[in-house]
Design an enzyme around this catalytic site. Sequence first.
Site, mmCIF file in Angstrom:
data_model
loop_
_atom_site.group_PDB
_atom_site.id
_atom_site.type_symbol
_atom_site.label_atom_id
_atom_site.label_comp_id
_atom_site.label_asym_id
_atom_site.label_seq_id
_atom_site.Cartn_x
_atom_site.Cartn_y
_atom_site.Cartn_z
ATOM 1 N N HIS A 1 0.588 -0.903 0.166
ATOM 2 C CA HIS A 1 0.035 -0.322 -0.343
ATOM 3 C C HIS A 1 0.988 1.137 0.020
ATOM 4 C CE1 HIS A 1 -3.740 -2.348 1.619
ATOM 5 N NE2 HIS A 1 -3.409 -2.655 0.848
ATOM 6 N N TYR B 1 -9.868 4.042 2.899
ATOM 7 C CA TYR B 1 -9.902 3.187 3.321
ATOM 8 C C TYR B 1 -11.857 3.688 3.958
ATOM 9 C CZ TYR B 1 -5.826 0.691 4.318
ATOM 10 O OH TYR B 1 -4.577 0.326 4.527
ATOM 11 N N GLU C 1 0.383 1.582 8.199
ATOM 12 C CA GLU C 1 0.682 2.442 6.828
ATOM 13 C C GLU C 1 2.409 4.219 6.764
ATOM 14 O OE1 GLU C 1 -2.358 2.265 4.769
ATOM 15 O OE2 GLU C 1 -2.017 0.008 4.533
ATOM 16 N N ARG D 1 3.594 -0.993 -11.024
ATOM 17 C CA ARG D 1 3.983 -1.817 -11.085
ATOM 18 C C ARG D 1 5.321 -1.786 -10.039
ATOM 19 N NH1 ARG D 1 -0.193 -2.754 -13.543
ATOM 20 N NH2 ARG D 1 -0.429 -3.807 -14.940
ATOM 21 N N VAL E 1 11.691 -15.254 -14.051
ATOM 22 C CA VAL E 1 12.458 -13.607 -13.386
ATOM 23 C C VAL E 1 12.733 -13.136 -11.977
ATOM 24 C CG1 VAL E 1 10.396 -12.668 -13.387
ATOM 25 C CG2 VAL E 1 12.203 -11.339 -14.034
ATOM 26 N N GLY E 2 12.155 -14.463 -11.281
ATOM 27 C CA GLY E 2 11.906 -15.039 -9.449
ATOM 28 C C GLY E 2 14.010 -14.726 -8.861
ATOM 29 N N PHE F 1 5.595 -13.085 -2.901
ATOM 30 C CA PHE F 1 5.023 -13.578 -4.752
ATOM 31 C C PHE F 1 5.414 -12.541 -5.333
ATOM 32 C CE2 PHE F 1 2.787 -15.984 -1.427
ATOM 33 C CZ PHE F 1 2.419 -17.089 -2.206
ATOM 34 N N PHE F 2 5.035 -12.661 -6.660
ATOM 35 C CA PHE F 2 5.434 -11.435 -7.889
ATOM 36 C C PHE F 2 3.824 -11.225 -7.616
ATOM 37 C CE2 PHE F 2 9.531 -11.653 -9.553
ATOM 38 C CZ PHE F 2 10.166 -11.485 -8.373
#
Length: 406
Positions: free
Chosen positions: A85, A95, A137, A206, A277-278, A397-398
């Site tokens: 986030h 929110y 955050e 991204r 790509v990992g 995780f991607f």
Amino acid sequence: MLSETTINIIKSTVPVLEIHGTAITTKFYQMLFTNHPELLNIFNHANQKQGRQQAALANAVYAAAQYIDRLEEILPVVKQIAHKHRSLGIQAEHYPIVGKYLLAAIKEVLGDAATDEILDAWAEAYGLIAGAFIGVEDQMYAEAENQTGGWSDFRAFRVERKVQESDVITSFYLVPEDGKAIAAFEPGQYISIKLNIPGEDYTHIRQYSLSEAPGKPYYRISVKREDEMDGRPAGKVSYYLHEQVKEGTTLLLSAPAGEFVLNRQDKRPVVLISGGVGLTPMVSMLNTLVETEPERQVTFIHAARNGLSHALRNEVEQLASKNPQISVYWCYEAPTAEDQESEAYHKAGFIDLPWLQGKIPSKDASFYFCGPLPFMKAVNSALSEWGVPGNDIHFEFFGPAAVLVG
């Protein structure tokens, strides 16, 4: 704090969420974007179309219901999501909007089963959970901005160098346009890139893992070009980066973020396992270990389709040739004739437990892995079967979080 009554009501909805969770979150996103299309400037459109974001949110809501009386147990997940986030620019004012349409989606999907009592309980619980996210955050935003070389929101960087690493992966070396210092990061973290692609109605954001060790005057990301496959459209952002972004192009970056980081306090051997790509966060970890902990034993294992798609191979092999504590192994799913002739790999096919056991000196190590979801499921299953403790297994995780078991 939630009342005992509210907790019991939330827990009573766990079986319903297990069945209808994805239907609820799918309806939620439909309602959210219909009424607030400006939020499409933040969310990943591809993950929406593929259903990954809906599934990830359903899992998060389900977990919140399960652990509503002991939310501290899901704090690591909260922090992981909060990093995402912060890197996207999610703010506190988002929110209440999310809460409104999440409750509306629950009501629409469950119909009469979503009683006023249930909706009131979820409204109260959502307020508590949202408050926890906002607090975490806020602290992350402050830390990102106030650190040496830090900044808030997005900062302009220039592509200093663009290097093709394989037939599908290209590295981008990024330096700040203002010439000032850049924030340090932990190996394994990522940055967000915000793009305005010509012809697109909304911006695209991204996340890309940093593929070099910290402490350099630049950031490096190594991006896979996502081609069209099995009816899945080509990746708009990766194609734009590969085909349109040139040396000298300006890109907008968030400060580094992410919870998937190398544990520098653990001095045991490290095993880095990657697919496709990992390998990008793994190369960052490897470079960091060589620079800061040259006595620490490292086993680096990478799976690629073949030598044509294998990125950063020379860099890793050069590190291994100069550092005897590093062992390197390659697994090629479909080696080319040239790969076979030059014996460029150590295993054909897929990584499996017997092969891992033959290459890794001991399971008393810290394991890190990253790659496509099927690859990650296979590696996680192999390590679990071997008896590697869960605390020694770390993964990234991607894209939206998924489930590795089941």
